[in-house]
Scaffold this motif. Structure first.
Motif, PDB file in Angstrom:
ATOM      1  N   LEU A 238     -17.706  33.652  -6.970  1.00  0.00           N
ATOM      2  CA  LEU A 238     -18.041  31.487  -5.999  1.00  0.00           C
ATOM      3  C   LEU A 238     -17.977  30.887  -6.880  1.00  0.00           C
ATOM      4  O   LEU A 238     -18.096  31.111  -8.371  1.00  0.00           O
ATOM      5  CB  LEU A 238     -19.546  31.833  -5.611  1.00  0.00           C
ATOM      6  N   PRO A 239     -18.240  29.620  -6.829  1.00  0.00           N
ATOM      7  CA  PRO A 239     -17.656  28.396  -7.129  1.00  0.00           C
ATOM      8  C   PRO A 239     -18.775  27.622  -8.160  1.00  0.00           C
ATOM      9  O   PRO A 239     -20.765  28.665  -7.566  1.00  0.00           O
ATOM     10  CB  PRO A 239     -17.338  27.799  -6.742  1.00  0.00           C
ATOM     11  N   LYS A 240     -19.357  27.494  -8.894  1.00  0.00           N
ATOM     12  CA  LYS A 240     -20.556  27.172  -9.598  1.00  0.00           C
ATOM     13  C   LYS A 240     -22.000  26.631  -8.841  1.00  0.00           C
ATOM     14  O   LYS A 240     -23.215  26.776  -8.627  1.00  0.00           O
ATOM     15  CB  LYS A 240     -19.846  26.382 -10.840  1.00  0.00           C
ATOM     16  N   GLU A 241     -21.271  25.760  -8.036  1.00  0.00           N
ATOM     17  CA  GLU A 241     -22.317  25.436  -6.876  1.00  0.00           C
ATOM     18  C   GLU A 241     -23.018  26.665  -5.656  1.00  0.00           C
ATOM     19  O   GLU A 241     -24.170  26.354  -6.037  1.00  0.00           O
ATOM     20  CB  GLU A 241     -22.180  24.013  -6.150  1.00  0.00           C
ATOM     21  N   GLU A 242     -22.015  27.505  -5.775  1.00  0.00           N
ATOM     22  CA  GLU A 242     -22.468  28.382  -4.284  1.00  0.00           C
ATOM     23  C   GLU A 242     -23.342  29.202  -5.176  1.00  0.00           C
ATOM     24  O   GLU A 242     -24.021  30.331  -4.344  1.00  0.00           O
ATOM     25  CB  GLU A 242     -20.689  29.035  -3.836  1.00  0.00           C
ATOM     26  N   THR A 243     -22.596  29.698  -6.604  1.00  0.00           N
ATOM     27  CA  THR A 243     -23.602  30.936  -7.234  1.00  0.00           C
ATOM     28  C   THR A 243     -24.931  30.194  -7.433  1.00  0.00           C
ATOM     29  O   THR A 243     -25.798  30.555  -7.289  1.00  0.00           O
ATOM     30  CB  THR A 243     -23.131  30.905  -8.997  1.00  0.00           C
TER      31      THR A 243
END
Length: 271
Positions: A195-200
């Motif tokens: 996952l990209p940072k925002e989705e994490t």
């Protein structure tokens, strides 16, 4: 300390970072939605596809989402995950998934499987979808056979969708000449990334929210460090986040701070 103590402390109705990710917890993640749409396109176009990614990236969760999205009256999903087997055992699992009684002869099972798949399509108007998890464990003999039993009406009719799901190393095997027919038949390759940072951040907050607490349990710094340490891989996120919550509880902190996540990472390195 018991799980009940942890839940009470953070005002939760359940543990948010359990081993299995509920299907509905992935719906709001754009990358997961994009992956699901690719898998749905494979089914709609009646092709043979490959879904690959590192361990823990959520491939099996996507398969569960795919099955949940299929109309029960139009599709017949068959899920196989026991893949460290021989060809006869593989046909046995496939027969069971199609509601057939397995026999001791592979040729007989091959014929009956093809007949059942054609019957489902042409008589019942139901399209079978074969989902093979952990497909990197499949023998090359089974991979070759998959291409053979998807050959209907002299290779002029797509009666079965197949999605092979496994680790990235399965791709290298398709360079073998013996697997060239299958490699040439793959219409969609789906790569499941971390996952990209925002989705994490969103994933962690969604999991906690679905367990009854809509407050910011993790600070932004704690979320950032969790993402960095996990690489966005959901299984790693779950492990780190759960352990960090335990640390915060033991320290009687009202929030999970970066220091609690750091302690988890350092302990893992020491081990």
């Amino acid at each position: 300390m018991t799980n009940r103590d942890l839940l009470s402390y953070f005002n939760l109705t359940g543990l948010p970072f359990t081993k299995e990710v509920p299907v509905e917890s992935l719906i709001g993640l754009p990358s997961a939605q994009k992956t699901l749409q690719s898998a749905q396109l494979l089914v709609e176009t009646r092709g043979i596809g490959l879904m690959i990614g590192k361990s823990g990236t959520g491939k099996s969760c996507i398969l569960r989402q795919l099955v949940a999205s299929l109309h029960a009256g139009l599709y017949h999903p068959i899920y196989i995950c026991h893949t460290s087997i021989g060809l006869t055992e593989f046909y046995t699992h496939l027969c069971t998934g199609l509601g057939l009684e397995p026999t001791s002869r592979r040729a007989s099972m091959f014929r009956r499987i093809q007949e059942r798949i054609l019957s489902l399509n042409k008589s019942n108007r139901v399209h079978p979808v074969l989902l093979i998890d952990e497909s990197h464990h499949l023998d090359n003999e089974i991979l070759k056979e998959i291409r053979l039993f998807t050959n209907f009406d002299i290779d002029s009719y797509n009666a079965l969708s197949v999605l092979l799901c496994g680790l990235e190393n399965i791709s290298s095997r398709f360079g073998l000449s013996s697997l060239e027919p299958l490699a040439n038949s793959i219409t969609i390759t789906i790569r499941v990334e971390g996952l990209p940072k925002e989705e994490t951040f969103s994933y962690i907050e969604q999991r906690i929210s679905r367990c009854g607490n809509n407050n910011s349990v993790f600070t932004k710094n704690a979320l950032a460090l969790t993402h960095q340490a996990s690489g966005g891989i959901m299984r790693n996120i779950n492990t780190i986040a759960h352990a960090a919550m335990l640390n915060a509880y033991m320290k009687k902190s009202v929030q999970v701070e970066a220091e609690h996540v750091k302690a988890v990472i350092e302990r893992h390195i020491d081990n």
